[in-house]
Design a protein around this motif. Structure first.
Motif, PDB file in Angstrom:
ATOM      1  N   SER A 129      -8.377   5.375  -4.238  1.00 30.93           N
ATOM      2  CA  SER A 129      -9.786   5.797  -4.311  1.00 30.93           C
ATOM      3  C   SER A 129     -10.522   5.057  -5.428  1.00 30.93           C
TER       4      SER A 129
ATOM      5  N   VAL B  66      -5.065   5.083 -14.698  1.00 30.92           N
ATOM      6  CA  VAL B  66      -4.417   5.587 -13.482  1.00 30.92           C
ATOM      7  C   VAL B  66      -2.973   5.075 -13.450  1.00 30.92           C
ATOM      8  N   PRO B  67      -2.003   5.980 -13.649  1.00 32.15           N
ATOM      9  CA  PRO B  67      -0.611   5.526 -13.682  1.00 32.15           C
ATOM     10  C   PRO B  67      -0.142   5.110 -12.291  1.00 32.15           C
ATOM     11  N   GLY B  68       0.951   4.383 -12.240  1.00 28.40           N
ATOM     12  CA  GLY B  68       1.480   3.941 -10.946  1.00 28.40           C
ATOM     13  C   GLY B  68       2.995   3.976 -10.944  1.00 28.40           C
ATOM     14  N   VAL B  69       3.564   3.734  -9.786  1.00 29.72           N
ATOM     15  CA  VAL B  69       5.019   3.576  -9.687  1.00 29.72           C
ATOM     16  C   VAL B  69       5.362   2.226 -10.309  1.00 29.72           C
TER      17      VAL B  69
ATOM     18  N   ASP C 204       2.824   0.115 -13.116  1.00 32.87           N
ATOM     19  CA  ASP C 204       2.142   1.083 -13.974  1.00 32.87           C
ATOM     20  C   ASP C 204       1.434   0.288 -15.059  1.00 32.87           C
TER      21      ASP C 204
ATOM     22  N   ALA D  71       0.811  -1.219   0.000  1.00 27.61           N
ATOM     23  CA  ALA D  71       0.000   0.000   0.000  1.00 27.61           C
ATOM     24  C   ALA D  71       0.846   1.271   0.000  1.00 27.61           C
ATOM     25  N   GLU D  72       2.039   1.206   0.532  1.00 23.57           N
ATOM     26  CA  GLU D  72       2.867   2.406   0.678  1.00 23.57           C
ATOM     27  C   GLU D  72       3.207   3.065  -0.656  1.00 23.57           C
ATOM     28  N   LEU D  73       3.362   2.237  -1.703  1.00 20.29           N
ATOM     29  CA  LEU D  73       3.748   2.796  -3.003  1.00 20.29           C
ATOM     30  C   LEU D  73       2.560   2.921  -3.958  1.00 20.29           C
ATOM     31  N   ARG D  74       1.364   2.844  -3.407  1.00 20.44           N
ATOM     32  CA  ARG D  74       0.146   3.066  -4.186  1.00 20.44           C
ATOM     33  C   ARG D  74      -0.167   4.556  -4.170  1.00 20.44           C
ATOM     34  N   THR D  75      -0.726   5.067  -5.270  1.00 19.65           N
ATOM     35  CA  THR D  75      -1.109   6.477  -5.281  1.00 19.65           C
ATOM     36  C   THR D  75      -2.488   6.654  -4.643  1.00 19.65           C
ATOM     37  N   GLY D  76      -2.773   7.901  -4.273  1.00 16.66           N
ATOM     38  CA  GLY D  76      -4.090   8.238  -3.748  1.00 16.66           C
ATOM     39  C   GLY D  76      -5.191   7.907  -4.738  1.00 16.66           C
ATOM     40  N   ARG D  77      -4.958   8.166  -6.015  1.00 17.34           N
ATOM     41  CA  ARG D  77      -5.987   7.904  -7.032  1.00 17.34           C
ATOM     42  C   ARG D  77      -6.221   6.404  -7.221  1.00 17.34           C
TER      43      ARG D  77
ATOM     44  N   ALA E  75      15.260   2.912  -6.646  1.00 15.08           N
ATOM     45  CA  ALA E  75      15.265   3.639  -5.375  1.00 15.08           C
ATOM     46  C   ALA E  75      15.888   2.807  -4.262  1.00 15.08           C
TER      47      ALA E  75
ATOM     48  N   THR F 219      11.640   1.669 -11.407  1.00 11.25           N
ATOM     49  CA  THR F 219      12.110   2.842 -10.669  1.00 11.25           C
ATOM     50  C   THR F 219      12.045   2.591  -9.163  1.00 11.25           C
TER      51      THR F 219
END
Lengths: 244, 244
Positions: free
Chosen positions: A24, A112-115, A84, A15-21, A123, A119
């Protein structure tokens, strides 16, 4: 009432690398469709009120068609992928299925794009990328010669590489061939990282070199990161600084 | 007590494309350091109790040193960048500054990846990427000849391209030169998208072609996306399907 189709990249792992969008979209969906492990990846967001459809590997077209069909029934549908969804994910197939619907009946569509895993792996290593290319080694839909031709051209550049789908049960020899192709232009001591299950609790990264990395230690869920020629070990990190 | 240094990618624009980890890192930080517009980008997360240091363009090394210095004072520091901090962001400089600290005094360091502007732009267009390369057109730290050599090699492949830092006040002619280089190998009708302020309320995407795109409409915050030769218009979307 036409529904909606949200084609969602969940990021590489937890969940940590999920976007807000992404969060939702999955939470607000009436139906969530995806390959089983990707449904598991967003299980924390799912509720009793949702129709959840788990699919199996290799059923990508069926999954795309099913997501569109559910949206045409008026549902808000989240079609979920890891990483993504536009990087070797479900977006192209799902959009093609949506485009087959006449325009005036088509559900609202959002990608909805993602990490992406490449990349996220970078990191964990530090900042190894600089200019880079992202290539899939899968030859399920592409002739292997075409994959080789891309890699040969890239080997001769100074770009770092993030390589996806490096291996499967049936595709076991390709990675050693990739090593050969890269060694035609790149130093055997080039840092190579095998990053598996990035963003999950059991993530691990093995850093070795182009000549020594262990192709047997690679899984389908591994991203292989090949540093460029100007990458340096700096403290515990692998860094490609601009202008070096 | 040693502090912590969190090198955070905020995603391309608003809060929706920020990851959970980026949000928690900025919220939990005692000090937040960044180029002014990136501080603005996470203003919704900042509180009165935090030391917030806005920096100006071109002061990247100072900013990295300052973030490390604050962490050495025992603070938990979030050094924020737009997009993914490992893709032409602050990660390399900040890690180099952290590596200069003796290991036993070094703060804990974490690089937080983010959604990068190129894949967020791709999502707005559909699924145009397939295999792709990510290249910066900035020649501030790299000789322009080196940038040209990368682009010439890539032009001859079938990879899509996401081009960062395409233009600045002083770098105005490069993009027309890029067009020339790409036209040596690619069709003039190749779709090219100029995506500006992706993920923000005023985002816009102009889709044209390699021969016709308007280099004057490009800003520093624009990502230029050049589709590969197998990209297709399908309904309202631009798609590169695997195996085409």
């Amino acid at each position: 009432m036409p529904g909606a189709l949200w084609i969602v990249g969940l990021g590489p792992g937890g969940a940590e690398l999920r976007t807000g969008r992404a969060t939702s979209a999955v939470r607000d969906a009436d139906a969530v469709v995806g390959y089983g492990p990707y449904i598991d990846q967003c299980a924390d967001l799912l509720g009793e009120h949702q129709l959840v459809e788990r699919s199996t590997m290799g059923r990508e077209e069926d999954r795309a068609d099913r997501a569109v069909a559910l949206a045409l029934e008026g549902r808000r549908v989240a079609l979920v992928s890891s990483g993504d969804t536009g990087i070797f994910g479900m977006a192209a197939l799902a959009l093609r299925a949506a485009a087959a619907v006449p325009e005036d009946e088509r559900p609202a569509v959002e990608v909805v794009p993602g990490v992406t895993a490449g990349t996220a792996a970078a990191a964990l290593l530090g900042a190894p990328l600089g200019d880079f290319a992202t290539v899939s080694l899968s030859d399920v839909l592409v002739p292997w010669e075409q994959v080789e031709s891309r890699l040969s051209a890239l080997a001769a550049t100074d770009l770092a590489l993030t390589l996806y789908n490096p291996r499967s049960r049936t595709r076991t020899w390709q990675l050693d061939r990739v090593r050969e192709l890269l060694l035609e232009h790149r130093d055997p001591a080039t840092p190579v990282a095998l990053a598996t299950d990035v963003g999950r609790a059991d993530q691990h990264v093995d850093l070795s070199t182009l000549s020594t990395f262990d192709a047997e230690a690679v899984a389908m869920r591994t991203v292989v990161l090949v540093a460029g020629p100007t990458a340096e070990r700096v403290g515990p990190w692998l860094i490609t600084a601009r202008g070096r």
